[in-house]
Design a protein around this motif. Structure first.
Motif: not given
Length: 91
Positions: A64-66, A1-3, A70-72
């Motif tokens: 970092l995951s993919l 899950m992305i923070d 992408l989110a960053y």
């Protein structure tokens, strides 16, 4: 899950860094000082990448995951675009 807090930190950090570049006219001292403040403020929250190239390097390193990359990158680009718009409106 992305923070979401990390994404907001990256957006704001990138926004401030790009705004410092525009507002300072490219002054290395001002840009470096701004980056130091950004790292101090958001380093523990998101890693203070504030640059898609740094996020890509962290992805290659395995930090970092993919999906995180992408989110960053998306919020960093959005922060830079928002900074350019803000500078053009108010400068």
């Amino acid at each position: 899950m992305i923070d979401a807090t990390a994404l907001l930190a990256e957006f704001l950090g990138t926004f401030l860094l790009v705004l410092a570049v525009f507002a300072s006219g490219g002054s290395a001292l001002m840009i470096g000082a701004t980056l130091a403040v950004i790292v101090a403020l958001i380093g523990k929250i998101s890693g203070a990448h504030v640059n898609p190239a740094i996020s890509a390097a962290m992805f290659v390193k395995g930090s970092l995951s993919l999906n995180e990359l992408l989110a960053y990158a998306a919020v960093q680009i959005a922060g830079a675009v928002a900074s350019l718009y803000t500078y053009r409106v108010f400068a």
